[in-house]
Motif scaffolding. Structure first.
Motif, PDB file in Angstrom:
ATOM      1  N   GLY A   1      -3.320  -3.683 -14.499  1.00 45.47           N
ATOM      2  CA  GLY A   1      -4.296  -4.000 -13.110  1.00 45.47           C
ATOM      3  C   GLY A   1      -4.542  -5.497 -12.997  1.00 45.47           C
ATOM      4  N   VAL A   2      -4.750  -5.854 -11.650  1.00 42.53           N
ATOM      5  CA  VAL A   2      -4.891  -7.072 -11.336  1.00 42.53           C
ATOM      6  C   VAL A   2      -5.838  -7.030  -9.879  1.00 42.53           C
ATOM      7  N   SER A   3      -6.588  -8.264  -9.671  1.00 42.32           N
ATOM      8  CA  SER A   3      -7.401  -8.314  -8.473  1.00 42.32           C
ATOM      9  C   SER A   3      -6.755  -9.580  -7.821  1.00 42.32           C
ATOM     10  N   VAL A   4      -6.667  -9.428  -6.628  1.00 42.43           N
ATOM     11  CA  VAL A   4      -5.855 -10.620  -5.846  1.00 42.43           C
ATOM     12  C   VAL A   4      -6.959 -11.388  -4.762  1.00 42.43           C
ATOM     13  N   HIS A   5      -7.285 -12.589  -4.852  1.00 44.21           N
ATOM     14  CA  HIS A   5      -8.335 -12.992  -4.006  1.00 44.21           C
ATOM     15  C   HIS A   5      -7.562 -13.989  -2.900  1.00 44.21           C
ATOM     16  N   PHE A   6      -7.568 -13.961  -1.755  1.00 46.09           N
ATOM     17  CA  PHE A   6      -6.909 -14.961  -0.651  1.00 46.09           C
ATOM     18  C   PHE A   6      -7.941 -15.642  -0.304  1.00 46.09           C
ATOM     19  N   ASP A   7      -7.572 -16.889  -0.159  1.00 43.82           N
ATOM     20  CA  ASP A   7      -8.625 -17.943   0.187  1.00 43.82           C
ATOM     21  C   ASP A   7      -7.810 -18.924   1.656  1.00 43.82           C
ATOM     22  N   ARG A   8      -7.905 -18.514   2.744  1.00 47.52           N
ATOM     23  CA  ARG A   8      -7.499 -19.166   3.978  1.00 47.52           C
ATOM     24  C   ARG A   8      -8.511 -19.971   4.781  1.00 47.52           C
ATOM     25  N   ALA A   9      -7.999 -21.271   4.900  1.00 46.67           N
ATOM     26  CA  ALA A   9      -8.562 -22.399   5.780  1.00 46.67           C
ATOM     27  C   ALA A   9      -7.604 -22.638   6.972  1.00 46.67           C
ATOM     28  N   SER A  10      -8.334 -22.824   7.951  1.00 51.61           N
ATOM     29  CA  SER A  10      -7.690 -23.270   9.239  1.00 51.61           C
ATOM     30  C   SER A  10      -8.262 -24.333   9.949  1.00 51.61           C
ATOM     31  N   ARG A  11      -7.553 -25.184  10.717  1.00 47.26           N
ATOM     32  CA  ARG A  11      -8.139 -26.185  11.372  1.00 47.26           C
ATOM     33  C   ARG A  11      -7.104 -26.479  12.493  1.00 47.26           C
ATOM     34  N   THR A  12      -7.367 -27.601  13.400  1.00 50.73           N
ATOM     35  CA  THR A  12      -6.559 -28.233  14.187  1.00 50.73           C
ATOM     36  C   THR A  12      -6.495 -29.943  14.118  1.00 50.73           C
ATOM     37  N   GLU A  13      -5.550 -30.438  14.775  1.00 45.08           N
ATOM     38  CA  GLU A  13      -5.536 -31.668  14.571  1.00 45.08           C
ATOM     39  C   GLU A  13      -6.575 -32.331  15.316  1.00 45.08           C
ATOM     40  N   THR A  14      -6.820 -31.902  16.273  1.00 44.36           N
ATOM     41  CA  THR A  14      -8.031 -32.325  17.257  1.00 44.36           C
ATOM     42  C   THR A  14      -9.529 -32.097  17.050  1.00 44.36           C
ATOM     43  N   GLY A  15      -9.450 -31.148  15.993  1.00 40.36           N
ATOM     44  CA  GLY A  15     -10.979 -30.732  15.397  1.00 40.36           C
ATOM     45  C   GLY A  15     -11.430 -29.761  16.443  1.00 40.36           C
ATOM     46  N   GLN A  16     -10.655 -29.175  17.450  1.00 37.98           N
ATOM     47  CA  GLN A  16     -11.217 -28.251  18.278  1.00 37.98           C
ATOM     48  C   GLN A  16     -10.984 -26.980  17.690  1.00 37.98           C
ATOM     49  N   LYS A  17     -11.718 -25.885  18.499  1.00 30.63           N
ATOM     50  CA  LYS A  17     -11.628 -24.506  17.512  1.00 30.63           C
ATOM     51  C   LYS A  17     -10.173 -23.929  17.494  1.00 30.63           C
ATOM     52  N   PRO A  18      -9.896 -23.641  16.151  1.00 28.17           N
ATOM     53  CA  PRO A  18      -8.421 -23.138  16.128  1.00 28.17           C
ATOM     54  C   PRO A  18      -8.128 -21.935  17.263  1.00 28.17           C
ATOM     55  N   ALA A  19      -6.997 -21.643  17.263  1.00 29.88           N
ATOM     56  CA  ALA A  19      -6.653 -20.421  17.943  1.00 29.88           C
ATOM     57  C   ALA A  19      -6.933 -19.292  17.429  1.00 29.88           C
ATOM     58  N   ALA A  20      -7.485 -18.200  18.031  1.00 23.41           N
ATOM     59  CA  ALA A  20      -7.831 -16.781  17.500  1.00 23.41           C
ATOM     60  C   ALA A  20      -6.492 -16.093  16.965  1.00 23.41           C
ATOM     61  N   ALA A  21      -6.600 -15.377  16.106  1.00 20.74           N
ATOM     62  CA  ALA A  21      -5.563 -14.688  15.557  1.00 20.74           C
ATOM     63  C   ALA A  21      -5.379 -13.399  15.949  1.00 20.74           C
ATOM     64  N   ASN A  22      -4.160 -12.691  16.349  1.00 22.41           N
ATOM     65  CA  ASN A  22      -4.031 -11.180  16.559  1.00 22.41           C
ATOM     66  C   ASN A  22      -3.270 -10.631  15.582  1.00 22.41           C
ATOM     67  N   GLN A  23      -2.735 -11.136  14.611  1.00 24.91           N
ATOM     68  CA  GLN A  23      -2.080 -10.356  13.452  1.00 24.91           C
ATOM     69  C   GLN A  23      -2.244 -11.042  12.327  1.00 24.91           C
ATOM     70  N   PHE A  24      -2.392 -10.477  10.815  1.00 20.84           N
ATOM     71  CA  PHE A  24      -2.284 -11.181   9.943  1.00 20.84           C
ATOM     72  C   PHE A  24      -1.377  -9.929   8.908  1.00 20.84           C
ATOM     73  N   VAL A  25      -0.588 -10.770   8.010  1.00 13.33           N
ATOM     74  CA  VAL A  25       0.312  -9.775   7.049  1.00 13.33           C
ATOM     75  C   VAL A  25      -0.242 -10.703   5.521  1.00 13.33           C
ATOM     76  N   PHE A  26      -0.953  -9.948   4.795  1.00 11.61           N
ATOM     77  CA  PHE A  26      -1.153 -10.502   3.245  1.00 11.61           C
ATOM     78  C   PHE A  26      -0.008 -10.215   2.498  1.00 11.61           C
ATOM     79  N   LEU A  27       0.648 -11.091   2.124  1.00 10.73           N
ATOM     80  CA  LEU A  27       1.945 -10.522   1.226  1.00 10.73           C
ATOM     81  C   LEU A  27       1.719 -10.715   0.044  1.00 10.73           C
ATOM     82  N   PHE A  28       2.146  -9.793  -0.738  1.00 12.74           N
ATOM     83  CA  PHE A  28       2.058  -9.811  -2.475  1.00 12.74           C
ATOM     84  C   PHE A  28       3.177 -10.009  -3.148  1.00 12.74           C
TER      85      PHE A  28
END
Length: 266
Positions: free
Chosen positions: A73-100
């Motif tokens: 057994g294992v537990s997996v911790h994902f830690d995602r960071a998001s930014r833009t080059e200009t510092g403006q709000k990142p675009a919102a996501a409409n789909q994620f796929v966590f890959l194991f």
């Protein structure tokens, strides 16, 4: 006579070109060009038409921990960071796929489940004991932090997956466990496919600058102690993970990470 200096120069040139190529590929994967969906057999993603006026730059870190009392057994911790080059709000996501990693398999059938209807009507306290299989934290742009809770579920279609919920906002994000497409099977086995539909116009949706979530829990019944995730890799082996992301601008990216398989804690 062997032209040693010339060979060294050629090797250095090839090495430099290889480094540039790998760096370019890594940046493309993390920031730009379209990346094929790893779970084409999953639910259809929402169709959004937002102007491509920004590029998200994402990074991913992953940690793997042993599930106490189990050998695999294992537990997996994902830690995602998001930014833009200009510092403006990142675009919102409409789909994620966590890959194991391909050595990992989920065991949702070993755990109690909580339905979306129960969660939406009565909240997290109404879900059965043992159905909670993860936690997390979401940090929004420009500010705001909320807690995340993950529950095992069986969708009305009969598919297994999880519900990632944000109790503070009432958001419930449906995930289904999907086998990955052939092109991904060299590194990954399963993906947790998450859709993020919203009635709001794309430019009015919230966006996270950091999102942390863990998948992993243990449950004991008359047959023994079970782990929500199992890894059949050897301790110390590097495991591969990814977070395929689609944004309302049409951008798709795949930041990746590795983490060692930990020793079991029995």
């Amino acid at each position: 006579m062997i032209p040693v200096r010339s060979n060294i120069r050629d090797i250095a040139r090839v090495s430099c070109m290889t480094t540039v190529l790998l760096t370019t590929l890594a940046l493309t994967t993390a920031t730009g060009s379209a990346v094929q969906s790893p779970t084409p057999g999953g639910p259809s993603a929402p169709v959004d038409t937002a102007p491509a006026d920004r590029i998200n730059i994402d990074s991913l870190a992953v940690s793997v921990y042993p599930s106490p009392g189990t050998l695999t057994g294992v537990s997996v911790h994902f830690d995602r960071a998001s930014r833009t080059e200009t510092g403006q709000k990142p675009a919102a996501a409409n789909q994620f796929v966590f890959l194991f990693d391909r050595s990992i398999r989920p065991n949702p059938h070993r755990f109690p489940s909580c339905s979306r209807a129960v969660l939406a009507t009565n909240g997290v306290a109404a879900c059965p004991a043992g159905s909670k299989v993860g936690t997390g934290v979401a940090d929004f742009y420009p500010e705001g932090r909320v807690q995340v809770v993950v529950f095992n579920t069986v969708h009305p279609s009969g598919e297994s997956g999880v519900l990632i919920t944000i109790p503070a906002t009432g958001a419930i994000l449906e995930n289904t466990f999907e086998p990955v497409a052939d092109a991904y099977r060299g590194e990954y086995g399963w993906g947790s496919d998450e859709l993020l539909p919203s009635p709001l116009p794309p430019d009015q949706r919230g966006a996270t600058v950091r999102f942390q979530v863990s998948f992993g829990a243990t449950y004991t019944d008359e047959h023994g102690t079970h782990s929500y995730l199992e890894s059949f890799a050897l301790p110390g082996q590097q495991l591969r993970f990814g977070l395929w992301s689609r944004f309302v601008t049409g951008q798709t990216i795949l930041p990746t990470a590795t983490a060692p398989r930990p020793l079991p804690v029995l």
